[in-house]
Enzyme design. Sequence first.
Site, mmCIF file in Angstrom:
data_model
loop_
_atom_site.group_PDB
_atom_site.id
_atom_site.type_symbol
_atom_site.label_atom_id
_atom_site.label_comp_id
_atom_site.label_asym_id
_atom_site.label_seq_id
_atom_site.Cartn_x
_atom_site.Cartn_y
_atom_site.Cartn_z
ATOM 1 C CG ASP A 164 -2.019 -0.963 1.233
ATOM 2 O OD1 ASP A 164 -2.299 -1.524 0.157
ATOM 3 O OD2 ASP A 164 -2.627 -1.176 2.296
ATOM 4 N NE ARG A 216 -4.768 -1.573 -4.203
ATOM 5 C CZ ARG A 216 -4.288 -1.890 -2.990
ATOM 6 N NH1 ARG A 216 -3.819 -0.966 -2.178
ATOM 7 N NH2 ARG A 216 -4.262 -3.150 -2.616
ATOM 8 N N GLY A 220 -5.875 8.455 -3.451
ATOM 9 C CA GLY A 220 -5.014 8.880 -2.339
ATOM 10 C C GLY A 220 -5.854 9.284 -1.149
ATOM 11 N NE ARG A 325 -5.672 5.541 5.719
ATOM 12 C CZ ARG A 325 -4.929 4.904 6.633
ATOM 13 N NH1 ARG A 325 -4.303 5.593 7.572
ATOM 14 N NH2 ARG A 325 -4.787 3.598 6.606
HETATM 15 P P1 FDA Z 1 -14.411 9.382 -4.161
HETATM 16 O O1 FDA Z 1 -13.795 9.686 -2.844
HETATM 17 O O2 FDA Z 1 -14.651 10.488 -5.113
HETATM 18 O O3 FDA Z 1 -15.767 8.626 -3.875
HETATM 19 C C1 FDA Z 1 -16.662 8.277 -4.903
HETATM 20 C C2 FDA Z 1 -17.907 7.675 -4.284
HETATM 21 O O4 FDA Z 1 -17.572 6.443 -3.645
HETATM 22 C C3 FDA Z 1 -18.519 8.520 -3.173
HETATM 23 O O5 FDA Z 1 -19.395 9.480 -3.693
HETATM 24 C C4 FDA Z 1 -19.210 7.476 -2.348
HETATM 25 O O6 FDA Z 1 -20.429 7.099 -2.954
HETATM 26 C C5 FDA Z 1 -18.267 6.310 -2.422
HETATM 27 N N1 FDA Z 1 -17.295 6.331 -1.310
HETATM 28 C C6 FDA Z 1 -15.980 6.635 -1.390
HETATM 29 N N2 FDA Z 1 -15.395 6.512 -0.185
HETATM 30 C C7 FDA Z 1 -16.350 6.143 0.669
HETATM 31 C C8 FDA Z 1 -16.376 5.853 2.056
HETATM 32 N N3 FDA Z 1 -15.293 5.925 2.807
HETATM 33 N N4 FDA Z 1 -17.560 5.490 2.617
HETATM 34 C C9 FDA Z 1 -18.684 5.403 1.866
HETATM 35 N N5 FDA Z 1 -18.718 5.659 0.533
HETATM 36 C C10 FDA Z 1 -17.577 6.020 -0.052
HETATM 37 N N6 FDA Z 1 -5.329 5.149 -0.615
HETATM 38 C C11 FDA Z 1 -4.015 5.370 -0.388
HETATM 39 O O7 FDA Z 1 -3.604 6.517 -0.158
HETATM 40 N N7 FDA Z 1 -3.118 4.324 -0.421
HETATM 41 C C12 FDA Z 1 -3.514 3.051 -0.689
HETATM 42 O O8 FDA Z 1 -2.674 2.147 -0.717
HETATM 43 C C13 FDA Z 1 -4.887 2.818 -0.945
HETATM 44 N N8 FDA Z 1 -5.359 1.568 -1.224
HETATM 45 C C14 FDA Z 1 -6.651 1.397 -1.635
HETATM 46 C C15 FDA Z 1 -7.102 0.148 -2.043
HETATM 47 C C16 FDA Z 1 -8.374 -0.006 -2.549
HETATM 48 C C17 FDA Z 1 -8.817 -1.339 -3.036
HETATM 49 C C18 FDA Z 1 -9.253 1.116 -2.629
HETATM 50 C C19 FDA Z 1 -10.629 1.000 -3.212
HETATM 51 C C20 FDA Z 1 -8.839 2.338 -2.162
HETATM 52 C C21 FDA Z 1 -7.542 2.493 -1.640
HETATM 53 N N9 FDA Z 1 -7.124 3.723 -1.155
HETATM 54 C C22 FDA Z 1 -5.787 3.908 -0.887
HETATM 55 C C23 FDA Z 1 -8.112 4.800 -0.858
HETATM 56 C C24 FDA Z 1 -8.268 5.751 -2.030
HETATM 57 O O9 FDA Z 1 -7.102 6.511 -2.178
HETATM 58 C C25 FDA Z 1 -9.461 6.708 -1.825
HETATM 59 O O10 FDA Z 1 -9.264 7.455 -0.660
HETATM 60 C C26 FDA Z 1 -10.804 6.023 -1.716
HETATM 61 O O11 FDA Z 1 -10.909 4.943 -2.594
HETATM 62 C C27 FDA Z 1 -11.953 7.001 -2.046
HETATM 63 O O12 FDA Z 1 -11.810 7.471 -3.365
HETATM 64 P P2 FDA Z 1 -12.784 7.015 -4.572
HETATM 65 O O13 FDA Z 1 -11.922 6.714 -5.742
HETATM 66 O O14 FDA Z 1 -13.667 5.915 -4.147
HETATM 67 O O15 FDA Z 1 -13.571 8.333 -4.972
#
Ligand code: FDA
Length: 344
Positions: A164, A216, A220, A325
Amino acid sequence: MSDPAQGASRSIAPWLWWLTLVAVAVAFSLRGEAWLRRLLIYLSGAGWARDAVTRLPLAWQAANRFVSGETRDEAMRVTRALNDQGLLVTLDFLGESVADAVQAAAARDEILALLDAIAAEGVEANVSLKLTQLGMKIDPALAESNLCLILERARRYGNRVRIDMEDSPWTDTTLAIYRALRDEHGYDNTGVVIQSYLFRSAADVERLVAEGAWVRLCKGAYAEPPEVAYPRKADTDASFVRLMRRLLSAEARRNGVYAGIATHDDRMIAATQAFARDQRIPLDAFEFQMLYGIRRERQLELAAQGYRLRVYVPYGTAWYPYYMRRLAERPANIWFFLSNLRRR
Ligand code: FDA
């Protein structure tokens, strides 16, 4: 969770609830959502806040939405259930920023046992971990040697381990350890994470494309200063789309890149689907990834459409920073958290 002093929470819950409610309301009304996110990220690293929140038994009930359980057995049960629904899994033993080598060794040993369990039970799962969990903040060489043992065990089982990405002061060290393990020690069963909010990510992706890496892509999850990261969500999203296209490009795939597109954002998902369609990219040439407990219906929908969908399944007692987070990503989750506390 079971460990935190549950008795103490009975007396502090009402005032803590009101205090939190007032702080959140003030932060939100005075400074807006961006500031609230920063506050939550700050709290994710604050020991005093962790102690206060994890003492509340009902806080675990709220966090449990995002964490599969306290034990490896619970995580394996969840993994089997997700596999049965056609979903792939990456398992994450929660923990980060350990304070000494003993804690780092304990995390390493749990991850070794996790790899054994995945192999013994034959589930479809790989492993994700954080280098600060393996001692990177104490000594990068310690994290590297712990990771070396983990990759050796994973290789024995034909499994893979993803590193990660944490906050930006650690990006260089993380990538250096990844490359040392891959290029000097010969472990090709490891991969890294790129965060689209960082300005540097375009250059990092170019290098990873040339190396044929296992990557991946996510947006962020940390609070980064404007010197290193896009302050505006629209720019982070635009960067995500650019990096996704590069990682799925014909050149990247020819070099051996396999990308996990990690997002719950329908616009990012649609952009990926459109690019894959236009470029005639086979659906098994990449995967979507989402976090356990977020948009479960969407996960199943994508899998039913033939996409590879991997769920990130965390477990363990060190759930506090991970949970904070998740609150920061979607401050609306705070009301769910507070209503859980209020129900007591
Ligand atoms: P965005 O934040 O724009 O959210 C889009 C939509 O998704 C929201 O409108 C909501 O509907 C839904 N959603 C998103 N987050 C939600 C929550 N917490 N609760 C409820 N609904 C939510 N980051 C990092 O810095 N280092 C890492 O190694 C990783 N690893 C990682 C693995 C995997 C498999 C995922 C999916 C994510 C990560 N992340 C991460 C976290 C990533 O950076 C990011 O913070 C989150 O995925 C939220 O961003 P979205 O792309 O979902 O979009």
